[in-house]
Design a protein around this motif. Structure first.
Motif, PDB file in Angstrom:
ATOM      1  N   LEU A 240      56.658  29.927  40.667  1.00 32.17           N
ATOM      2  CA  LEU A 240      57.092  28.530  40.717  1.00 32.17           C
ATOM      3  C   LEU A 240      55.927  27.620  41.095  1.00 32.17           C
ATOM      4  CD1 LEU A 240      59.506  26.548  40.559  1.00 32.17           C
ATOM      5  CD2 LEU A 240      59.834  26.943  43.019  1.00 32.17           C
ATOM      6  N   THR A 241      55.176  28.001  42.126  1.00 32.62           N
ATOM      7  CA  THR A 241      54.050  27.163  42.534  1.00 32.62           C
ATOM      8  C   THR A 241      52.907  27.209  41.511  1.00 32.62           C
ATOM      9  OG1 THR A 241      53.261  29.035  43.882  1.00 32.62           O
ATOM     10  CG2 THR A 241      54.556  27.348  44.996  1.00 32.62           C
ATOM     11  N   HIS A 280      59.284  16.186  47.551  1.00 34.01           N
ATOM     12  CA  HIS A 280      59.787  17.418  46.927  1.00 34.01           C
ATOM     13  C   HIS A 280      58.668  18.446  46.773  1.00 34.01           C
ATOM     14  CE1 HIS A 280      63.443  15.220  44.960  1.00 34.01           C
ATOM     15  NE2 HIS A 280      63.630  15.493  46.254  1.00 34.01           N
ATOM     16  N   LEU A 281      57.495  17.975  46.337  1.00 32.73           N
ATOM     17  CA  LEU A 281      56.376  18.898  46.155  1.00 32.73           C
ATOM     18  C   LEU A 281      55.962  19.514  47.482  1.00 32.73           C
ATOM     19  CD1 LEU A 281      54.225  20.133  44.300  1.00 32.73           C
ATOM     20  CD2 LEU A 281      52.790  18.143  44.790  1.00 32.73           C
ATOM     21  N   THR A 286      55.487  24.243  50.880  1.00 36.57           N
ATOM     22  CA  THR A 286      55.627  24.776  52.244  1.00 36.57           C
ATOM     23  C   THR A 286      56.583  25.965  52.264  1.00 36.57           C
ATOM     24  OG1 THR A 286      55.220  22.565  53.141  1.00 36.57           O
ATOM     25  CG2 THR A 286      56.195  24.192  54.624  1.00 36.57           C
ATOM     26  N   THR A 287      57.721  25.831  51.585  1.00 36.39           N
ATOM     27  CA  THR A 287      58.686  26.942  51.533  1.00 36.39           C
ATOM     28  C   THR A 287      58.070  28.155  50.834  1.00 36.39           C
ATOM     29  OG1 THR A 287      60.488  25.330  51.436  1.00 36.39           O
ATOM     30  CG2 THR A 287      61.004  27.602  50.806  1.00 36.39           C
ATOM     31  N   GLU A 304      67.649  27.581  44.742  1.00 34.59           N
ATOM     32  CA  GLU A 304      68.084  26.674  43.672  1.00 34.59           C
ATOM     33  C   GLU A 304      67.499  25.290  43.879  1.00 34.59           C
ATOM     34  OE1 GLU A 304      69.511  27.094  40.931  1.00 34.59           O
ATOM     35  OE2 GLU A 304      70.275  29.151  41.085  1.00 34.59           O
ATOM     36  N   THR A 305      67.453  24.856  45.148  1.00 36.88           N
ATOM     37  CA  THR A 305      66.883  23.534  45.446  1.00 36.88           C
ATOM     38  C   THR A 305      65.405  23.489  45.074  1.00 36.88           C
ATOM     39  OG1 THR A 305      68.460  23.246  47.262  1.00 36.88           O
ATOM     40  CG2 THR A 305      66.503  21.844  47.271  1.00 36.88           C
ATOM     41  N   ALA A 306      64.678  24.578  45.336  1.00 36.83           N
ATOM     42  CA  ALA A 306      63.260  24.621  44.986  1.00 36.83           C
ATOM     43  C   ALA A 306      63.069  24.460  43.487  1.00 36.83           C
ATOM     44  CB  ALA A 306      62.650  25.935  45.463  1.00 36.83           C
TER      45      ALA A 306
END
Length: 338
Positions: A240-241, A280-281, A286-287, A304-306
C-alpha cells in the motif's frame, strides 16, 4: 681406660669441627676470583666474538657485573647481545658464575681493554675486583695487492627458463581468480535483481499512463489480493505504501520510494495538497510503520480505512483538467490580438 678413650674421641671431634669452621670462615672471607677472556682473542674485521667473565665465589658473597651504556664496550668494540648470568658449578659453599657478551668491531689493530671490573659486596665490604689477566683483542684485515689484482666488470644476471611446474602454478592462480570474480559478479547481479524486484510495483505503469491512473489500478489489484484478510498485514501495508510513494514520485517528482515517513511528509509540505488529504497520508504511513516494524496488528476497520484513505488521497491530489490539458499557443495568440 674407657674414660680415656672417650675423652680422646671428644677432643678429636672438637678439633675437626673447629678446623671445618675455620676453613669455612677462611673460604667465606676470601675474595672472589675473577677470570675474563675474549673468545677468540684474534678476529678478522667485522667478525663476531664473545667476552666471557667467570667468577669463583662463596655462596654468601654478592657480585654484580657492570652495564655498558650506548651499546659499546669501548670506543671501537660494539655490544651486539648481552646474555644472562649462568651458574657453571656449585660445590659446597663455592660456586662459579659466568657472564657473556657477544661483540664485534670494525677497527683494525690491537685493542687493549685492560682488566675487567666486577663489583664485590660482602657484609660491610663494597669493593671493585679486577680480572687476573688484562684483555687484549687483535683485529686483522685482508691485504689487497692493487698491482697484481685484476678488476672485472660485474657479470649480468642470467635468466633461468620457466619450468612447466612454475607455469602451471601461474595458470592455476589465474583460473582461481577468474572463477572467484565470476562468482562475485553473479552474486551481485542476483542481489541487484532481487532488490529491484522487491521495490518494483506489482502493477507496471503503462506507457503514457498518468500517475493517478496507475495508482488507482494498483490499489484495485491490491484490494482484490485480500492480503490482510489472510493475516498478511506486513505485506499489505508494504504494498500500500509502495503504491502511494510511486504515485508521489510520478505526481510531484519527489524521491518518495527512497524516503522515510518523516522525509516524505516534509517533502510534500511544499506542495498545494489539501489538509484532509495530507492527514490521510500521514495516518496511512504511520500505521504502516507500526505494522511493518513494531509488530502492530491493525483491526479490519483500520485496514479498510487505510485502503479508502489511500484511494481518496490519490483522487484528491490528481491533476485537474486545467493542469492536465496544456494551453493551445494559437488560442493564447488570438486572445492577445483581440
Amino acid at each position: 681406660m674407657l674414660k680415656v678413650r672417650r675423652v680422646l674421641l671428644i677432643f678429636s671431634a672438637a678439633a675437626l669441627l673447629a678446623a671445618g669452621v675455620t676453613d669455612s670462615a677462611q673460604a667465606q672471607s676470601r675474595p672472589p676470583d675473577i677470570a675474563a677472556r675474549f673468545v677468540p682473542d684474534s678476529i678478522a674485521i667485522g667478525d663476531h666474538f664473545e667476552l666471557e667473565v667467570v667468577v669463583d665465589k662463596d655462596l654468601m658473597q654478592i657480585v654484580d657485573f657492570p652495564s655498558f651504556g650506548g651499546g659499546m664496550l669501548t670506543e671501537y668494540i660494539e655490544i651486539l647481545e648481552e646474555y644472562a648470568v649462568d651458574t657453571l658449578s656449585r660445590e659446597g659453599r663455592r660456586m662459579r658464575l659466568a657472564k657473556r657478551w657477544r661483540l664485534t668491531t670494525f677497527e683494525e689493530g690491537e685493542h687493549p681493554v685492560g682488566q675487567f671490573p666486577v663489583l664485590y659486596i660482602d657484609k660491610n665490604i663494597v669493593d671493585t675486583l679486577l680480572s687476573s689477566e688484562p684483555l687484549v683483542l687483535q683485529v686483522g684485515t685482508f691485504d689487497i695487492d692493487l698491482e697484481t689484482m685484476t678488476l672485472r666488470d660485474i657479470k649480468p644476471l642470467r635468466g633461468a627458463p620457466l619450468t612447466l611446474g612454475e607455469v602451471l602454478w601461474y595458470l592455476l592462480g589465474l583460473s582461481l581468480i577468474y572463477h572467484l570474480f565470476g562468482v562475485v559478479v553473479v552474486l551481485l547481479w542476483r542481489l541487484i535483481r532481487r532488490r529491484k524486484r522487491r521495490h518494483a510495483p506489482t502493477v507496471k505503469a503503462r506507457a503514457d499512463e498518468p500517475p493517478h491512473v496507475a495508482a488507482i489500478r494498483a490499489l484495485q489489484v491490491l484490494h482484490n489480493q485480500k492480503l490482510w484478510q489472510n493475516n498478511k498485514h506486513k505485506q499489505y501495508y508494504t504494498r500500500l505504501t509502495d503504491i502511494l510513494r510511486e504515485y508521489l514520485h510520478g505526481r510531484y517528482g519527489i524521491a518518495a520510494p527512497e524516503m522515510t515517513t518523516e522525509e516524505t511528509l516534509s517533502a510534500i509540505a511544499g506542495f498545494d495538497i489539501p489538509g484532509e488529504a495530507s492527514g490521510h497520508l500521514r495516518w496511512i504511513l504511520t500505521t504502516a510503520d507500526l505494522a511493518k516494524f513494531a509488530k502492530f496488528t491493525p483491526t479490519p476497520e483500520e485496514n479498510e480505512t487505510a485502503y479508502t484513505n489511500a484511494y481518496y488521497f490519490v483522487e484528491n491530489t490528481k491533476p485537474t483538467e486545467v493542469e492536465a490539458t496544456p494551453a493551445d499557443p494559437d488560442e493564447e495568440l488570438k486572445v492577445e490580438q483581440s
